[in-house]
Design a protein around this motif. Structure first.
Motif, PDB file in Angstrom:
ATOM      1  N   GLY A  87       0.311  -1.448  -0.338  1.00 11.52           N
ATOM      2  CA  GLY A  87      -0.034  -0.283   0.164  1.00 11.52           C
ATOM      3  C   GLY A  87       0.410   1.043   0.088  1.00 11.52           C
ATOM      4  N   ASP A  88       1.060   2.015  -1.166  1.00 10.41           N
ATOM      5  CA  ASP A  88       2.186   2.289  -0.912  1.00 10.41           C
ATOM      6  C   ASP A  88       1.929   4.478  -0.218  1.00 10.41           C
ATOM      7  N   GLY A  89       2.599   4.277   0.411  1.00  4.76           N
ATOM      8  CA  GLY A  89       2.056   5.538   1.902  1.00  4.76           C
ATOM      9  C   GLY A  89       1.518   4.909   3.137  1.00  4.76           C
ATOM     10  N   ALA A 105       3.832  -1.209   3.877  1.00  7.80           N
ATOM     11  CA  ALA A 105       3.446  -0.239   3.048  1.00  7.80           C
ATOM     12  C   ALA A 105       5.024  -0.158   3.025  1.00  7.80           C
ATOM     13  N   ASP A 106       5.282   1.022   1.884  1.00  8.50           N
ATOM     14  CA  ASP A 106       6.497   1.661   1.503  1.00  8.50           C
ATOM     15  C   ASP A 106       7.141   2.612   2.181  1.00  8.50           C
ATOM     16  N   HIS A 107       6.628   3.178   3.183  1.00  7.22           N
ATOM     17  CA  HIS A 107       6.152   4.690   3.708  1.00  7.22           C
ATOM     18  C   HIS A 107       5.604   4.987   4.260  1.00  7.22           C
ATOM     19  N   THR A 135       4.901   1.833 -15.018  1.00 10.52           N
ATOM     20  CA  THR A 135       6.387   2.754 -14.327  1.00 10.52           C
ATOM     21  C   THR A 135       6.698   2.952 -13.810  1.00 10.52           C
ATOM     22  N   HIS A 136       5.850   3.476 -12.918  1.00 12.27           N
ATOM     23  CA  HIS A 136       5.901   4.160 -11.632  1.00 12.27           C
ATOM     24  C   HIS A 136       6.822   3.222 -10.748  1.00 12.27           C
ATOM     25  N   ALA A 137       7.397   4.016  -9.422  1.00  6.90           N
ATOM     26  CA  ALA A 137       8.867   4.113  -8.605  1.00  6.90           C
ATOM     27  C   ALA A 137       8.355   1.999  -8.365  1.00  6.90           C
ATOM     28  N   THR A 138       7.238   2.118  -7.599  1.00  8.16           N
ATOM     29  CA  THR A 138       6.799   0.634  -6.789  1.00  8.16           C
ATOM     30  C   THR A 138       7.507  -0.143  -8.283  1.00  8.16           C
ATOM     31  N   PRO A 139       6.609  -0.243  -8.548  1.00 13.53           N
ATOM     32  CA  PRO A 139       5.983  -1.685  -9.670  1.00 13.53           C
ATOM     33  C   PRO A 139       7.199  -1.697 -10.525  1.00 13.53           C
ATOM     34  N   ASP A 175      11.774   7.900  -0.060  1.00 17.20           N
ATOM     35  CA  ASP A 175      10.521   7.740  -0.906  1.00 17.20           C
ATOM     36  C   ASP A 175      10.358   6.395  -1.772  1.00 17.20           C
ATOM     37  N   SER A 176       9.294   6.110  -2.808  1.00 13.25           N
ATOM     38  CA  SER A 176       8.755   4.535  -3.062  1.00 13.25           C
ATOM     39  C   SER A 176      10.076   4.473  -3.838  1.00 13.25           C
ATOM     40  N   ALA A 177      11.048   4.885  -4.161  1.00 12.71           N
ATOM     41  CA  ALA A 177      11.488   4.460  -5.463  1.00 12.71           C
ATOM     42  C   ALA A 177      12.565   3.188  -3.833  1.00 12.71           C
ATOM     43  N   VAL A 221       1.359  -6.564  -5.237  1.00 11.01           N
ATOM     44  CA  VAL A 221       0.135  -5.809  -6.386  1.00 11.01           C
ATOM     45  C   VAL A 221       0.415  -4.559  -5.429  1.00 11.01           C
ATOM     46  N   GLU A 222       0.283  -3.119  -6.376  1.00 12.60           N
ATOM     47  CA  GLU A 222       0.565  -1.882  -5.510  1.00 12.60           C
ATOM     48  C   GLU A 222      -0.215  -1.328  -5.470  1.00 12.60           C
ATOM     49  N   GLY A 223      -1.159  -0.872  -4.078  1.00 10.82           N
ATOM     50  CA  GLY A 223      -2.527   0.050  -4.337  1.00 10.82           C
ATOM     51  C   GLY A 223      -1.636   1.245  -4.338  1.00 10.82           C
TER      52      GLY A 223
HETATM   53 MG   LIG Z   1       3.989   3.537  -5.492  1.00 12.40          MG
END
Ligand SMILES: [Mg+2]
Ligand SMILES: [Zn+2]
Length: 465
Positions: free
Chosen positions: A37-39, A342-344, A148-152, A87-89, A296-298
């Motif tokens: 879950g991003d963020g 979550a990433d952050h 192409t966003h950072a997480t995926p 950050d997410s990357a 799987v990213e939200g």
């Molecule tokens: Mg993300």
């Protein structure tokens, strides 16, 4: 006598009995599903939990989201090698490569300078997906953000800059030295059978300008995907996704929006939900006898927070929890490790002494001196009401006096909760996030963990060589 007849007491006893019956599963994880879950920091999870419970007519605080019922949890330290607030990357790279790195970097070592190509092979960190694919597992990546966003991107790409999503984003130096864009790397992923399932937004990064995309090199990467895999399917709508036959599909590219997919609260019938994408991905990947790895990213919980709009974040968080439910209905937990994290975090708060069951998006309404709800908004020192939810910084910050707030205004979908520090984009938070785990070796998720340890747990569970 202890109050043994109290339902709250009995529920606690049942929970205790369940914990005492827990036995670690030390079997090999055929499959691993990593939900990010991003963020989705801890305060966000709490607010989603209450929002979800209230959406079903309950007070909400007692609710448990799908993944909150998992037996093992940990706190996760999210800092990047060069950043206190990450950050997410950098964070997703830690989870996917086993090493922390710098902010803004996709699966490359912290020894490299950010956004400088230099030698493209220098500091490349093999990803969990690459190792899993090399061992025969099918690979999937699903997101509501751009693919192409950072997480995926950390599933399949290596880039000194998360910004290099299409060729037009590369710097002159990157081009000269032979760095390639993130979209091109998804198509070129050559480990195992390549990426088997990729679904999300970001179509424009895969198509040339002549076909309505952003690419300047004339390449049609959707066509290249089809050429690359003999059995490849591509879909662009929820209807097309529903119509595919998973049994005869081994490679699927779904691009449902030019940029990010819609927020769940604004999603039309043309775009699939995160749960629907998750179901389809598992149906395809589960055909591989060697097992699979799926991320799987939200992805848009984060975006709603950056916009300072809590209602959108909570609705996307609820959809994320639904995607976990969808996965639980489809896999055998004896052979499938599921980690939800979550990433952050974000600078998002739940505050102000509201009464039990107070609408989570509403004005904070408190209790009288005898503990009864007053039904009246609590007032700040300026004599004006305030909301339970708020942000430390972001576009909701006010110059001068606070406006008088009413319930209708603050519960609108696009309402921006108040903030202190004015910024165009609300920021990430630096405190720990949670990780929830179930399945083989899930008991290795515990205590306070460095974020890169999650990689080692997944690799150990899959017995990767
Ligand atoms: Mg993300
Ligand atoms: Zn963010």
């Amino acid at each position: 006598m202890p109050p043994r007849d109290d339902p709250m007491w009995r529920a606690a006893e049942a929970a205790l009995t369940a914990r005492m019956a827990l036995r670690p599963n030390e079997g090999r994880a055929k499959n691993v599903i990593l939900f990010i879950g991003d963020g989705m920091g801890v305060s966000t999870i709490t607010a989603i939990r209450i929002f979800d419970g209230q959406s079903r007519g309950n007070p909400g605080e007692e609710n448990a989201l799908s993944f909150e019922r998992f037996p093992y949890t940990a706190l996760v330290k999210t800092y990047n090698v060069n950043a206190q607030v990450p950050d997410s990357a950098g964070t997703a790279s830690a989870i996917m490569t086993g090493l922390k790195t710098n902010r803004g970097v996709i699966d490359m070592a912290a020894s490299r300078e950010v956004a400088t190509c230099g030698d493209p092979a220098d500091g490349v960190l093999p990803s969990l997906a690459e190792r899993a694919a090399a061992g025969g597992r099918a690979i999937g990546v699903v997101t509501t953000a751009r693919l192409t966003h950072a997480t995926p991107a950390t599933v399949y790409a290596h880039s000194p800059s998360r910004e290099w999503e299409a060729d037009v984003d590369l710097s002159a130096e990157a081009r000269e030295n032979g760095c390639t864009d993130i979209a091109a790397q998804l198509i070129a992923f050559s480990h195992g059978e390549g990426v088997n399932v990729a679904m999300g937004g970001g179509r424009a990064n895969f198509l040339p300008r002549e076909k309505g995309g952003r690419r300047g090199d004339g390449r049609d990467l959707v066509a290249a995907w089809r050429a690359h895999h003999a059995d490849a399917q591509t879909v662009t709508t929820a209807g097309e996704l529903a119509a595919i036959d998973p049994a005869s599909t081994h490679h699927l590219l779904g691009l449902f929006a030019d940029s990010h997919m819609a927020y769940e609260a604004k999603r039309g019938d043309d775009q699939p939900s995160l749960a629907e994408m998750t179901r389809r991905a598992i149906d395809i990947l589960a055909q591989d006898d060697d097992g699979f790895f799926l991320m799987v990213e939200g992805g848009r919980i984060d975006h709603a927070h950056h916009a300072g709009r809590a209602a959108l974040a909570l609705r996307d968080g609820q959809a994320f929890a639904d995607a976990v439910t969808a996965a639980l209905a489809r896999v055998n937990l004896d052979e499938t490790l599921i980690i939800v994290t979550a990433d952050h975090s974000h600078v998002f708060t739940i505050a102000g002494y509201p009464a039990r069951g107070n609408p989570i998006l509403g004005l904070a309404r408190g209790l009288d001196e005898h503990g009864h709800p007053t039904g009246k908004p609590l007032l700040g020192a300026d004599g004006k009401p305030y909301t339970t939810l708020g942000y430390w910084d972001g576009p909701g910050a006010l110059a001068g006096e606070r406006p008088d707030l009413d319930e209708k205004t603050v519960t609108a979908l696009d309402y921006r909760q108040q903030a202190a520090v004015p910024l165009h984009s609300e920021t990430h938070g630096g405190e720990d996030v949670a990780a929830f785990a179930v399945g083989p070796w899930a008991h290795l998720v515990g205590g306070v963990m460095e974020q890169n340890l999650l990689y080692h747990v997944m690799a150990r569970a899959m017995a990767l060589r």
